[in-house]
Design a protein around this motif. Structure first.
Motif, PDB file in Angstrom:
ATOM      1  N   VAL A   3       0.735  -0.846   0.185  1.00 32.10           N
ATOM      2  CA  VAL A   3      -0.447  -0.081  -0.277  1.00 32.10           C
ATOM      3  C   VAL A   3       0.900   1.283  -0.087  1.00 32.10           C
ATOM      4  O   VAL A   3       1.689   1.168   1.119  1.00 32.10           O
ATOM      5  CB  VAL A   3      -0.646  -0.081   1.217  1.00 32.10           C
ATOM      6  N   THR A   4       0.649   2.359  -0.677  1.00 37.15           N
ATOM      7  CA  THR A   4       1.948   3.399  -1.264  1.00 37.15           C
ATOM      8  C   THR A   4       0.572   4.895  -1.334  1.00 37.15           C
ATOM      9  O   THR A   4       0.001   4.329  -2.177  1.00 37.15           O
ATOM     10  CB  THR A   4       3.234   2.970  -2.327  1.00 37.15           C
ATOM     11  N   SER A   5       1.504   5.875  -2.085  1.00 39.12           N
ATOM     12  CA  SER A   5       1.092   7.065  -2.259  1.00 39.12           C
ATOM     13  C   SER A   5       1.502   7.280  -3.029  1.00 39.12           C
ATOM     14  O   SER A   5       1.386   8.141  -3.800  1.00 39.12           O
ATOM     15  CB  SER A   5       1.124   8.046  -0.818  1.00 39.12           C
ATOM     16  N   ILE A   6       2.220   6.139  -3.804  1.00 39.34           N
ATOM     17  CA  ILE A   6       3.434   6.558  -4.780  1.00 39.34           C
ATOM     18  C   ILE A   6       2.216   6.060  -6.057  1.00 39.34           C
ATOM     19  O   ILE A   6       1.679   5.056  -6.226  1.00 39.34           O
ATOM     20  CB  ILE A   6       4.413   6.243  -5.359  1.00 39.34           C
ATOM     21  N   GLU A   7       2.636   6.371  -7.253  1.00 40.08           N
ATOM     22  CA  GLU A   7       2.103   5.723  -8.605  1.00 40.08           C
ATOM     23  C   GLU A   7       2.074   4.211  -9.238  1.00 40.08           C
ATOM     24  O   GLU A   7       2.094   3.583  -9.765  1.00 40.08           O
ATOM     25  CB  GLU A   7       1.358   6.394  -9.267  1.00 40.08           C
ATOM     26  N   THR A   8       3.847   3.994  -8.878  1.00 38.04           N
ATOM     27  CA  THR A   8       4.654   3.294  -9.664  1.00 38.04           C
ATOM     28  C   THR A   8       5.764   2.903  -8.786  1.00 38.04           C
ATOM     29  O   THR A   8       6.055   3.519  -7.506  1.00 38.04           O
ATOM     30  CB  THR A   8       5.482   3.709 -10.851  1.00 38.04           C
ATOM     31  N   PRO A  10       9.659   0.719  -8.421  1.00 36.27           N
ATOM     32  CA  PRO A  10      10.174   0.463  -9.026  1.00 36.27           C
ATOM     33  C   PRO A  10      11.081  -0.735  -8.829  1.00 36.27           C
ATOM     34  O   PRO A  10      10.406  -0.874  -7.200  1.00 36.27           O
ATOM     35  CB  PRO A  10      12.075   1.610  -8.330  1.00 36.27           C
ATOM     36  N   GLU A  55      -6.481   7.585  14.603  1.00 34.91           N
ATOM     37  CA  GLU A  55      -5.829   6.943  14.231  1.00 34.91           C
ATOM     38  C   GLU A  55      -5.814   5.233  14.184  1.00 34.91           C
ATOM     39  O   GLU A  55      -5.375   4.880  13.200  1.00 34.91           O
ATOM     40  CB  GLU A  55      -4.326   6.960  15.313  1.00 34.91           C
ATOM     41  N   ARG A  58      -8.075   5.523  10.907  1.00 37.63           N
ATOM     42  CA  ARG A  58      -7.957   5.456  10.076  1.00 37.63           C
ATOM     43  C   ARG A  58      -7.142   4.227   9.604  1.00 37.63           C
ATOM     44  O   ARG A  58      -7.314   3.523   7.700  1.00 37.63           O
ATOM     45  CB  ARG A  58      -6.128   6.475   9.951  1.00 37.63           C
ATOM     46  N   LEU A  62      -8.550   1.140   6.362  1.00 40.03           N
ATOM     47  CA  LEU A  62      -7.427   1.280   5.829  1.00 40.03           C
ATOM     48  C   LEU A  62      -7.069  -0.256   5.356  1.00 40.03           C
ATOM     49  O   LEU A  62      -7.356  -0.839   4.194  1.00 40.03           O
ATOM     50  CB  LEU A  62      -5.553   1.275   5.918  1.00 40.03           C
ATOM     51  N   ASN A  79      -1.080   4.221  -5.082  1.00 36.54           N
ATOM     52  CA  ASN A  79      -2.083   6.216  -5.437  1.00 36.54           C
ATOM     53  C   ASN A  79      -3.022   6.084  -4.100  1.00 36.54           C
ATOM     54  O   ASN A  79      -3.470   7.278  -4.276  1.00 36.54           O
ATOM     55  CB  ASN A  79      -2.225   6.642  -6.366  1.00 36.54           C
ATOM     56  N   VAL A  80      -2.098   5.679  -3.254  1.00 35.18           N
ATOM     57  CA  VAL A  80      -3.412   5.983  -1.967  1.00 35.18           C
ATOM     58  C   VAL A  80      -3.708   7.610  -1.542  1.00 35.18           C
ATOM     59  O   VAL A  80      -2.413   8.130  -0.975  1.00 35.18           O
ATOM     60  CB  VAL A  80      -3.066   5.120  -0.963  1.00 35.18           C
ATOM     61  N   ARG A  81      -5.057   7.892  -1.193  1.00 41.59           N
ATOM     62  CA  ARG A  81      -5.056   9.337  -0.266  1.00 41.59           C
ATOM     63  C   ARG A  81      -6.098   8.954   0.464  1.00 41.59           C
ATOM     64  O   ARG A  81      -7.044   8.034   0.601  1.00 41.59           O
ATOM     65  CB  ARG A  81      -5.981  10.312  -1.619  1.00 41.59           C
ATOM     66  N   LEU A  82      -5.801   9.359   1.673  1.00 42.23           N
ATOM     67  CA  LEU A  82      -6.070   9.923   3.304  1.00 42.23           C
ATOM     68  C   LEU A  82      -7.206  10.832   3.009  1.00 42.23           C
ATOM     69  O   LEU A  82      -6.938  11.942   3.264  1.00 42.23           O
ATOM     70  CB  LEU A  82      -4.923   9.788   4.390  1.00 42.23           C
ATOM     71  N   THR A  84     -10.046  12.766   6.457  1.00 47.25           N
ATOM     72  CA  THR A  84     -11.044  13.606   7.246  1.00 47.25           C
ATOM     73  C   THR A  84     -11.845  14.205   6.665  1.00 47.25           C
ATOM     74  O   THR A  84     -11.703  15.520   6.471  1.00 47.25           O
ATOM     75  CB  THR A  84     -10.302  13.786   8.671  1.00 47.25           C
TER      76      THR A  84
ATOM     77  N   LYS B  48       5.859  12.791  -7.165  1.00 50.63           N
ATOM     78  CA  LYS B  48       4.908  11.893  -7.499  1.00 50.63           C
ATOM     79  C   LYS B  48       5.925  10.208  -7.266  1.00 50.63           C
ATOM     80  O   LYS B  48       5.380   9.270  -6.861  1.00 50.63           O
ATOM     81  CB  LYS B  48       4.032  11.610  -8.214  1.00 50.63           C
ATOM     82  N   TYR B  58       8.452  -0.203   0.064  1.00 49.52           N
ATOM     83  CA  TYR B  58       7.470   1.391  -0.164  1.00 49.52           C
ATOM     84  C   TYR B  58       6.244   1.122   0.453  1.00 49.52           C
ATOM     85  O   TYR B  58       5.286   0.979   0.747  1.00 49.52           O
ATOM     86  CB  TYR B  58       7.408   1.482  -1.977  1.00 49.52           C
ATOM     87  N   LEU B  60       2.818   3.113   3.150  1.00 48.99           N
ATOM     88  CA  LEU B  60       2.233   3.851   3.549  1.00 48.99           C
ATOM     89  C   LEU B  60       2.789   4.367   4.800  1.00 48.99           C
ATOM     90  O   LEU B  60       2.275   3.665   5.861  1.00 48.99           O
ATOM     91  CB  LEU B  60       0.773   3.805   3.018  1.00 48.99           C
ATOM     92  N   ASN B 119       6.686  11.706  -1.704  1.00 43.64           N
ATOM     93  CA  ASN B 119       4.558  11.755  -2.324  1.00 43.64           C
ATOM     94  C   ASN B 119       3.718  12.306  -0.867  1.00 43.64           C
ATOM     95  O   ASN B 119       2.869  11.974  -0.584  1.00 43.64           O
ATOM     96  CB  ASN B 119       4.028  10.669  -3.097  1.00 43.64           C
ATOM     97  N   THR B 125      -8.634  19.618   8.345  1.00 41.41           N
ATOM     98  CA  THR B 125      -9.790  18.835   9.112  1.00 41.41           C
ATOM     99  C   THR B 125     -10.043  19.825   9.795  1.00 41.41           C
ATOM    100  O   THR B 125      -9.190  19.208  11.298  1.00 41.41           O
ATOM    101  CB  THR B 125      -9.968  17.968   9.195  1.00 41.41           C
ATOM    102  N   LEU B 141      -3.139  16.200   9.215  1.00 39.73           N
ATOM    103  CA  LEU B 141      -2.387  14.578   8.718  1.00 39.73           C
ATOM    104  C   LEU B 141      -1.852  14.931   7.920  1.00 39.73           C
ATOM    105  O   LEU B 141      -1.777  15.748   6.348  1.00 39.73           O
ATOM    106  CB  LEU B 141      -3.596  13.619   8.315  1.00 39.73           C
ATOM    107  N   TYR B 143       1.152  12.259   5.434  1.00 37.29           N
ATOM    108  CA  TYR B 143       1.338  10.262   5.056  1.00 37.29           C
ATOM    109  C   TYR B 143       1.812  10.658   3.447  1.00 37.29           C
ATOM    110  O   TYR B 143       1.759  11.583   2.801  1.00 37.29           O
ATOM    111  CB  TYR B 143       0.141   9.803   4.682  1.00 37.29           C
ATOM    112  N   THR B 145       4.929   8.115   1.447  1.00 36.98           N
ATOM    113  CA  THR B 145       5.324   6.301   0.829  1.00 36.98           C
ATOM    114  C   THR B 145       6.811   6.593   1.343  1.00 36.98           C
ATOM    115  O   THR B 145       7.886   7.566   0.944  1.00 36.98           O
ATOM    116  CB  THR B 145       4.908   6.408   0.012  1.00 36.98           C
TER     117      THR B 145
END
Lengths: 108, 173
Positions: A3-8, A10, A55, A58, A62, A79-82, A84, B48, B58, B60, B119, B125, B141, B143, B145
Motif C-alpha cells: 500500500v503506497t501513496s506513489i504511482e509506480t 521501481p 489513528e 484510519r 485502510l 496512489n492511496v489518498r487519505l 478526514t 510523485k 514502499y 504508507l 509524495n 480538517t 494529517l 502521509y 510513502t
C-alpha cells in the motif's frame, strides 16, 4: 499487500488495473472523553484521546480498503489518498482510497 | 451580580488560557525543534515518483495530531475577526500541529528503517462543526510513502539534488 501513496514502484510492473478501491469508517467520540476535551479547549494543546481515536479509525479504513482490494484479486493498492471530514459535531469520517492493481516483479 | 460572576469566570478562563496555553506552546516548540534536528537527515519529497536509487519497502506512513486552541487564542481570534487580517494566534497553532504531524510521520518511517518519504501530502480538517467562526479542534494529517534511499546507487545527479532539498526549514518561533 503493498500500500503506497506513489504511482509506480521501481522493480515492479503493473500487470492489471482493477480500478478504485475504498474503505471508510465513521467514528464518534466517547462522551467522557468529549468532556475532557472540552476542558482542554480552555488551555489548548494536543487532544491525545482524539489523536488515538482517529489513528485507530484510519487503520480500520485502510484495512477495509485492503480487504476490498484482495477480494477482487489485487496484490497492491497504489496512489492511496487519505481524507478526514467532520460529519456532525462529534463524529468524523475517515476515508482511504486508491487504485487496486496486480503487480509483477521485474527481474534485473 | 450574575453578570459579575460570569465576568469573573470569563477573566479566569482568559488568564488560564493565556498562561497555561503559552507555556504549553513554548514547551511544544522546544520539543519540535529538538526532534526536527534529530530527524533532519530524513529526506521528505513531494514528488510523485520515487527518486532513482531507492529500494523497498514502499510503505504508507502516516502521522497525525489533533490540537485545540486555548480560550485566550479563541478570544483574540474572535476580536481579530472584527477587523480582519492575519490571525497570528491560529497561525502558530496550525504551524505547530503541521510540524508535529510531519515529525510523527518521520518517526514511523524511521521505525521501518527508511530514510526517505516521497509524495508527502498534508491535510488539515476542522473537527468541530457548528461553532460559529471558531476554529476549535483541528486535525492535521501528513502521509507519504517511506522507502530506503541509497546514495551510492546513483552518484551523478540524485544525491546532490536531494541533499539540497533535505535541509530543514528553520522558522521563527
Amino acid at each position: 499487500m503493498i500500500v503506497t501513496s506513489i504511482e509506480t514502484i521501481p522493480g515492479y510492473r503493473i500487470v492489471k488495473h482493477l480500478g478504485l478501491v475504498q474503505g471508510s469508517t465513521v467514528r464518534s467520540k466517547h462522551a467522557g472523553k468529549d468532556i475532557l476535551a472540552g476542558l482542554k479547549n480552555i488551555v489548548g494543546g494536543e487532544l491525545t484521546a482524539y489523536t488515538e481515536l482517529l489513528e485507530e479509525s484510519r487503520n480500520e479504513a485502510l484495512d477495509r480498503m485492503k480487504t476490498q482490494a484482495s477480494s477482487i484479486g489485487a496484490n497492491a493498492v497504489l496512489n492511496v489518498r487519505l481524507a478526514t471530514s467532520a460529519v456532525t459535531a462529534g463524529a468524523a469520517e475517515l476515508l482511504a482510497y486508491g487504485t487496486a492493481v496486480v503487480l509483477e516483479r521485474v527481474d534485473g | 451580580m450574575d453578570s459579575l460572576i460570569s465576568l469573573i469566570i470569563f477573566l479566569v478562563l482568559l488568564t488560564l488560557g493565556y498562561f497555561i496555553g503559552r507555556r504549553r506552546e513554548k514547551r511544544h516548540y522546544q520539543s519540535i525543534l529538538e526532534r526536527e534536528k534529530e530527524y533532519a537527515d530524513m529526506i521528505i519529497l513531494h514528488e510523485k515518483k520515487p527518486p532513482p536509487g531507492t529500494s523497498i519497502p514502499y510503505v504508507l506512513v502516516t502521522g497525525s495530531v489533533v490540537v485545540s486552541s486555548d480560550y485566550f487564542k479563541t478570544f483574540i481570534a474572535g476580536l481579530r475577526n472584527l477587523v480582519g487580517g492575519r490571525v497570528s494566534a491560529y497561525e502558530s497553532l496550525l504551524d505547530r500541529a503541521r510540524r508535529e504531524a510531519i515529525l510523527r510521520m518521520k518517526e514511523q518511517a524511521r521505525a521501518l528503517r527508511c530514510n526517505t518519504v516521497a509524495n508527502v501530502r498534508i491535510v488539515t480538517t476542522s473537527l468541530s462543526q457548528g461553532g460559529k467562526n471558531q476554529l476549535g479542534t483541528v486535525e492535521v494529517l501528513a502521509y507519504g510513502t517511506a522507502m530506503v534511499f541509497i546514495p551510492e546507487a546513483n552518484k551523478p545527479a540524485g544525491p546532490v539534488r536531494l541533499g539540497a532539498q533535505s535541509k530543514p526549514v528553520q522558522r521563527r518561533v
